[in-house]
Every structure is written in C-alpha cells, then in structure tokens.
Design a protein around this motif. Structure first.
Motif, PDB file in Angstrom:
ATOM      1  N   UNK A  10       0.866  -1.387   0.089  1.00 15.12           N
ATOM      2  CA  UNK A  10      -0.093  -0.091   0.105  1.00 15.12           C
ATOM      3  C   UNK A  10       0.973   1.309  -0.018  1.00 15.12           C
ATOM      4  N   UNK A  11       0.518   2.305  -0.845  1.00 18.05           N
ATOM      5  CA  UNK A  11       0.965   3.622  -0.717  1.00 18.05           C
ATOM      6  C   UNK A  11      -0.135   4.608  -0.116  1.00 18.05           C
ATOM      7  N   UNK A  12       0.175   5.344   0.776  1.00 22.17           N
ATOM      8  CA  UNK A  12      -0.943   6.316   1.244  1.00 22.17           C
ATOM      9  C   UNK A  12      -0.552   7.687   0.883  1.00 22.17           C
ATOM     10  N   UNK A  13      -1.365   8.439   0.047  1.00 27.72           N
ATOM     11  CA  UNK A  13      -1.111   9.785  -0.316  1.00 27.72           C
ATOM     12  C   UNK A  13      -1.918  10.815   0.230  1.00 27.72           C
ATOM     13  N   UNK A  18      -0.633  14.343   9.347  1.00 26.40           N
ATOM     14  CA  UNK A  18      -1.123  13.587  10.309  1.00 26.40           C
ATOM     15  C   UNK A  18      -2.068  12.578   9.678  1.00 26.40           C
ATOM     16  N   UNK A  19      -2.733  13.029   8.891  1.00 23.28           N
ATOM     17  CA  UNK A  19      -3.728  11.948   8.044  1.00 23.28           C
ATOM     18  C   UNK A  19      -2.847  11.060   7.389  1.00 23.28           C
ATOM     19  N   UNK A  20      -1.860  11.071   6.742  1.00 26.95           N
ATOM     20  CA  UNK A  20      -0.835  10.462   5.886  1.00 26.95           C
ATOM     21  C   UNK A  20      -0.361   9.248   6.838  1.00 26.95           C
ATOM     22  N   UNK A  21       0.441   9.768   7.940  1.00 23.20           N
ATOM     23  CA  UNK A  21       1.163   8.907   9.026  1.00 23.20           C
ATOM     24  C   UNK A  21      -0.159   8.018  10.012  1.00 23.20           C
ATOM     25  N   UNK A  22      -1.096   8.561  10.062  1.00 24.21           N
ATOM     26  CA  UNK A  22      -2.075   7.930  10.851  1.00 24.21           C
ATOM     27  C   UNK A  22      -2.747   6.778  10.167  1.00 24.21           C
ATOM     28  N   UNK A  23      -3.197   6.921   8.772  1.00 21.92           N
ATOM     29  CA  UNK A  23      -3.508   6.046   8.188  1.00 21.92           C
ATOM     30  C   UNK A  23      -2.480   4.727   7.976  1.00 21.92           C
ATOM     31  N   UNK A  24      -1.259   5.094   7.742  1.00 19.76           N
ATOM     32  CA  UNK A  24      -0.034   4.342   7.454  1.00 19.76           C
ATOM     33  C   UNK A  24       0.252   3.131   8.788  1.00 19.76           C
ATOM     34  N   UNK A  25       0.119   4.033   9.919  1.00 21.12           N
ATOM     35  CA  UNK A  25       0.176   3.452  11.151  1.00 21.12           C
ATOM     36  C   UNK A  25      -0.849   2.433  11.271  1.00 21.12           C
ATOM     37  N   UNK A  27      -2.900   0.879   9.101  1.00 19.52           N
ATOM     38  CA  UNK A  27      -2.563   0.001   8.258  1.00 19.52           C
ATOM     39  C   UNK A  27      -1.377  -0.988   8.304  1.00 19.52           C
ATOM     40  N   UNK A  28      -0.377  -0.849   8.789  1.00 17.80           N
ATOM     41  CA  UNK A  28       0.722  -1.392   9.403  1.00 17.80           C
ATOM     42  C   UNK A  28       0.400  -2.424  10.420  1.00 17.80           C
ATOM     43  N   UNK A  29      -0.458  -2.172  11.266  1.00 17.02           N
ATOM     44  CA  UNK A  29      -0.952  -3.005  12.533  1.00 17.02           C
ATOM     45  C   UNK A  29      -1.439  -4.327  11.951  1.00 17.02           C
ATOM     46  N   UNK A  30      -1.669  -4.758  10.621  1.00 22.07           N
ATOM     47  CA  UNK A  30      -2.376  -5.856   9.982  1.00 22.07           C
ATOM     48  C   UNK A  30      -1.245  -6.675   9.438  1.00 22.07           C
ATOM     49  N   UNK A  31      -1.231  -7.613   9.694  1.00 22.28           N
ATOM     50  CA  UNK A  31      -0.156  -8.694   9.223  1.00 22.28           C
ATOM     51  C   UNK A  31      -0.234  -8.973   7.783  1.00 22.28           C
ATOM     52  N   UNK A  32      -1.509  -8.838   7.326  1.00 26.36           N
ATOM     53  CA  UNK A  32      -1.761  -8.965   5.777  1.00 26.36           C
ATOM     54  C   UNK A  32      -1.620  -7.933   4.722  1.00 26.36           C
ATOM     55  N   UNK A  33      -1.218  -6.514   5.734  1.00 27.06           N
ATOM     56  CA  UNK A  33      -1.312  -5.261   4.989  1.00 27.06           C
ATOM     57  C   UNK A  33       0.243  -4.859   5.079  1.00 27.06           C
ATOM     58  N   UNK A  34       0.768  -3.879   4.320  1.00 26.91           N
ATOM     59  CA  UNK A  34       2.200  -3.431   4.536  1.00 26.91           C
ATOM     60  C   UNK A  34       2.069  -2.154   3.871  1.00 26.91           C
ATOM     61  N   UNK A  35       2.480  -0.996   4.474  1.00 27.69           N
ATOM     62  CA  UNK A  35       2.616   0.349   3.732  1.00 27.69           C
ATOM     63  C   UNK A  35       4.037   0.307   3.176  1.00 27.69           C
ATOM     64  N   UNK A  36       4.309   0.336   2.011  1.00 25.09           N
ATOM     65  CA  UNK A  36       5.468   0.445   1.428  1.00 25.09           C
ATOM     66  C   UNK A  36       5.990   1.820   1.263  1.00 25.09           C
ATOM     67  N   UNK A  59      -5.642   7.316  -1.825  1.00 29.19           N
ATOM     68  CA  UNK A  59      -5.362   8.688  -2.553  1.00 29.19           C
ATOM     69  C   UNK A  59      -6.526   9.860  -2.159  1.00 29.19           C
ATOM     70  N   UNK A  60      -5.780  10.954  -1.544  1.00 27.10           N
ATOM     71  CA  UNK A  60      -6.493  12.124  -1.034  1.00 27.10           C
ATOM     72  C   UNK A  60      -6.822  12.839  -2.645  1.00 27.10           C
ATOM     73  N   UNK A  61      -8.180  13.468  -2.584  1.00 31.57           N
ATOM     74  CA  UNK A  61      -8.636  14.122  -3.654  1.00 31.57           C
ATOM     75  C   UNK A  61      -7.642  15.465  -3.910  1.00 31.57           C
TER      76      UNK A  61
END
Length: 230
Positions: A10-13, A18-25, A27-36, A59-61
């Motif tokens: 996953x990429x978070x844009x 705060x939004x970007x790092x919050x979503x990334x953090x 998602x990274x709590x799940x073993x089947x998901x990884x923020x690259x 993707x933010x608009x």
C-alpha cells in the motif's frame, strides 16, 4: 502446509502529515497489509508507484502540485497492472469523487472511516472486487449524472457485445447488488454470477465493478430515474 499469500502493498497519498501517517500506522498493524511508501501530493504518488509497485493506493483528492484525480488517471493508464486506487474524501457527495471514479478509481472512503472498515476496504479492493459502500457509491454517481447529464452521456456501441443476460446483470450491478444478492435475484449460483460479471468486464474493457457502474450510468443503460429490476 500452504504458504500465506504476500501482504497487500500500500501507498498512502495525502498532503496532511497527520492523516498520512495515521492511516499508514493503522494499516501496518495488520499482518496481511504493509505500507511500502507515502506521498504528499499526486505527483509524488505517481512517482512512488513507479518505484514501489503497490497493490493499492489510498489517494486524497485535494492535493497540491497534482490532485488525486489526475494522479489516478495517470496510474490507471500507466501499464497492464496499475494499482487499485481508493479515494479518500471528507464528503460522501463530493463532485471530485465522481471525477476520480471516472478516472479509474476503484472506490472511495470517508476520512472518518473506522479502522475495521479501512482494513476491509483495502482487502476488498486488492482482491479486485472493488465496489465499496454500493449504496453510497450508487447515490453519488446518480446525483452527478443527474446534475450534468450532457457531460456523462456518450455513445455505447460496446454494450451491443453483451448478451441480454449480461445486460441484465450489468443493470443490477449498477443498482449496487452484491454477487450473493444477484444470485438470489436471478436464481442462479454465485459462481454463475461471477462468470457473468467477469465476461462483462472483459467485453467492456473494465477493471472492476465500480467502473461497470460508471459505464452503466454514462452510457445511459441506467439513469438516475431508472431503478433497475430483474
């Protein structure tokens, strides 16, 4: 013993840190998901996708330099296996969301989404099933095709390639029915429904069910005033 599938990349844009790092953090709590990777604007997101080959992009608009709509359009046309794009928005009836779906996004999420819904959405989109919150997505598409019918209408010779049954299935997909609901409505198995949907996507050159909904509205097969029924 069967090996576990690789995690969804996953990429978070988003231009808000705060939004970007919050979503990334989250998602990274799940073993089947990884923020690259993360990106602070659309251009950064397109560049990051070229380097990191994610499966899904949140993707933010509204971002500087390049907005999420143009970034989505570029990603959708970037190759044979572009990432799935989930649009992040503050409002569920946002004109930009409709534009993003037309540009190639697979669905959208409100920024106040729960963690559980976020995880589910990413997994669904990564699996290619795509149509998220069908009632809300359908309402959004109907609203903006109603507001700008001239922009939405276009010739649809490709629909002639569909069989009568496939046309019926496409109408019901546009109504927001799941595969299970379609199976009940049509008195067939879910496997039969999946076959019909796959053939529709292939014949129309579409990537997922969200694009099928957009096509059904924009070609006039379904209109906001027409509530399709089997």
């Amino acid at each position: 013993m069967t090996a576990a599938p690789p995690p969804v990349r996953i990429i978070v844009a988003d231009d808000h840190h705060v939004v970007r790092t919050g979503f990334a953090a989250l998602l990274d709590t799940q073993p089947d998901l990884t923020v690259v990777g993360t990106a602070c604007d659309g251009a950064d997101a397109v560049a990051a996708c070229g380097e990191l080959s994610p499966d899904v992009v949140l993707m933010d608009v509204r971002m500087p330099v390049m907005d999420g709509i143009e970034a989505t359009r570029r990603l959708a046309g970037s190759g044979q296996s572009p990432p799935r794009v989930l649009i992040l928005t503050t409002f569920d009836l946002d004109a930009y969301v409709y534009d993003a779906l037309c540009a190639g996004a697979s669905g959208f999420l409100l920024k106040d989404v729960t963690a559980e819904r976020l995880f589910e959405a990413v997994r669904v989109v990564a699996a290619g099933e795509a149509l998220l919150a069908p009632g809300v997505t359908r309402r959004l598409i109907a609203e903006f095709t109603r507001l700008r019918p001239a922009a939405g209408a276009r010739p649809a010779p490709e629909l002639a390639a569909l069989t009568p049954r496939e046309t019926q299935v496409l109408r019901l997909v546009a109504e927001g029915l799941s595969n299970g609901e379609l199976a009940v409505r049509l008195t067939v198995t879910e496997e039969t429904v999946k076959t019909h949907v796959s053939r529709i996507l292939a014949k129309l050159g579409l990537r997922d069910r969200t694009q099928a909904v957009v096509t059904a509205y924009e070609t006039g097969l379904v209109t906001p005033a027409h509530r399709p029924r089997a």
